[in-house]
Design an enzyme around this catalytic site. Sequence first.
Site, short mmCIF file in Angstrom:
data_model
loop_
_atom_site.label_atom_id
_atom_site.label_comp_id
_atom_site.label_asym_id
_atom_site.label_seq_id
_atom_site.Cartn_x
_atom_site.Cartn_y
_atom_site.Cartn_z
N GLN A 102 0.77 -1.58 0.16
CA GLN A 102 0.02 0.03 0.14
C GLN A 102 0.87 1.09 0.22
O GLN A 102 0.42 2.53 0.25
CB GLN A 102 -0.96 0.14 1.17
N HIS A 120 -1.60 1.35 -4.22
CA HIS A 120 -2.37 2.80 -3.79
C HIS A 120 -1.02 4.02 -4.96
O HIS A 120 -0.79 4.96 -4.81
CB HIS A 120 -1.78 3.21 -2.44
N CYS A 156 -2.26 18.33 -21.75
CA CYS A 156 -3.23 19.22 -22.51
C CYS A 156 -3.36 20.63 -21.28
O CYS A 156 -3.69 21.34 -21.92
CB CYS A 156 -4.66 18.27 -22.13
N GLY A 192 3.31 -4.56 8.88
CA GLY A 192 2.95 -3.08 9.02
C GLY A 192 1.83 -2.09 8.73
O GLY A 192 2.89 -1.22 7.77
P1 OAD Z 1 -0.81 2.87 9.05
O1 OAD Z 1 -0.06 4.79 9.56
O2 OAD Z 1 -2.44 2.96 8.95
O3 OAD Z 1 -0.22 1.47 9.55
C1 OAD Z 1 0.94 1.65 10.18
C2 OAD Z 1 1.39 0.48 10.87
O4 OAD Z 1 2.27 -0.09 10.94
C3 OAD Z 1 0.02 0.22 12.21
O5 OAD Z 1 -0.31 -0.57 11.99
C4 OAD Z 1 1.25 0.50 12.75
O6 OAD Z 1 1.38 -0.26 14.49
C5 OAD Z 1 2.30 -0.34 12.75
N1 OAD Z 1 3.45 0.04 12.54
C6 OAD Z 1 4.63 1.13 12.46
N2 OAD Z 1 6.25 0.92 12.97
C7 OAD Z 1 6.77 -0.64 12.58
C8 OAD Z 1 7.34 -1.57 12.16
N3 OAD Z 1 8.54 -0.21 12.37
N4 OAD Z 1 6.69 -2.53 11.97
C9 OAD Z 1 5.79 -2.98 12.12
N5 OAD Z 1 4.78 -2.37 12.71
C10 OAD Z 1 4.99 -0.97 12.64
O7 OAD Z 1 -0.39 3.11 7.74
P2 OAD Z 1 -1.69 1.63 6.10
O8 OAD Z 1 -1.63 0.51 7.54
O9 OAD Z 1 -0.32 1.48 5.12
O10 OAD Z 1 -3.29 4.98 1.67
O11 OAD Z 1 -2.27 2.75 6.00
C11 OAD Z 1 -2.77 2.34 4.90
C12 OAD Z 1 -3.88 3.59 3.68
O12 OAD Z 1 -4.19 4.51 4.52
C13 OAD Z 1 -1.81 3.73 2.72
O13 OAD Z 1 -1.73 3.32 1.92
C14 OAD Z 1 -2.36 5.58 3.07
C15 OAD Z 1 -3.57 5.46 4.23
O14 OAD Z 1 -4.11 7.05 3.85
C16 OAD Z 1 -3.26 5.70 0.75
O15 OAD Z 1 -2.94 6.68 0.73
C17 OAD Z 1 -4.51 5.89 -0.52
#
Ligand code: OAD
Length: 250
Positions: A102, A120, A156, A192
């Site tokens: 993502q 994404h 464009c 993550g």
């Molecule tokens: P989030 O910021 O929602 O979540 C990050 C996750 O990583 C959390 O559950 C943390 O606990 C975990 N985390 C942090 N540091 C870590 C580490 N060192 N090792 C393991 N886990 C860790 O990010 P995403 O789940 O990627 O969408 O968010 C999903 C989507 O929401 C993104 O792609 C973006 C956002 O809005 C778009 O841009 C369309």
Amino acid sequence: MQEELRTLASRLRAARTVTVMTGAGVSAASGVPTFRGPEGLWRSFRPEDLATPSAFERDPALVWEWYAWRRQRVASCRPNAAHEVLARWSHDESTQVHVVTQNVDDLHLRAGTRGLIRLHGSLWEAKCFDGCAAGARAWRDETVTLTNRLPRCPHCDGLARPAVVWFGESLDATDVARAAEAASCDVFLTVGTSAIVYPAAGFARIARGRGAYIAEINLEQTPASASADVSIFGAAEDVLPTLDRLLVAG
Ligand code: OAD
């Protein structure tokens, strides 16, 4: 945690196909702020306030400024041990490993991941906001800082926008189809991600429905934890290299 790690390692060892779904936590150790972590806000804005077509329509300069800030931040970051392990696995000859991300930061690509599926989009690509046919195909745009003039579509001369998926937008159908295909696997591992943004968060359930063993690596519990066969609570940059060592040691 040792027991869970050994269990997961033995599942991975026996697997012929493995799919890994990553989120922002994989890049945290590289210095890229997660979306919902303490550094997730830019000024006072949440991603949900800026990553939408209506936010761009209202104030394209503000949205581009946010992306320019994120690009600048990511440009100084390097892939970490988690990206490196996944890149190595993606080249494995004996197990087919798909990495679905993502993340828009390109760190998986810079680590050399083969066949990466980016749900994404990419922070480093732009496309036409005005919807011209030629500008629907994203182009690479590595301009980090904004000049006085907002980026324009080379076809464009309409406004260009970041080629990332925004809230309320559909994912690219080809990427979704590839991810859905990759959900047919022996082990499905999420790493993550807060597992709350769909459709990405739904692929684990699809994989489970097709009989995959479901594993999760995260610092904390997520909505995906309840249905995972095993959850490993730790940092991706520590847990993945440990798993890799267990796999190599046999
Ligand atoms: P989030 O910021 O929602 O979540 C990050 C996750 O990583 C959390 O559950 C943390 O606990 C975990 N985390 C942090 N540091 C870590 C580490 N060192 N090792 C393991 N886990 C860790 O990010 P995403 O789940 O990627 O969408 O968010 C999903 C989507 O929401 C993104 O792609 C973006 C956002 O809005 C778009 O841009 C369309």
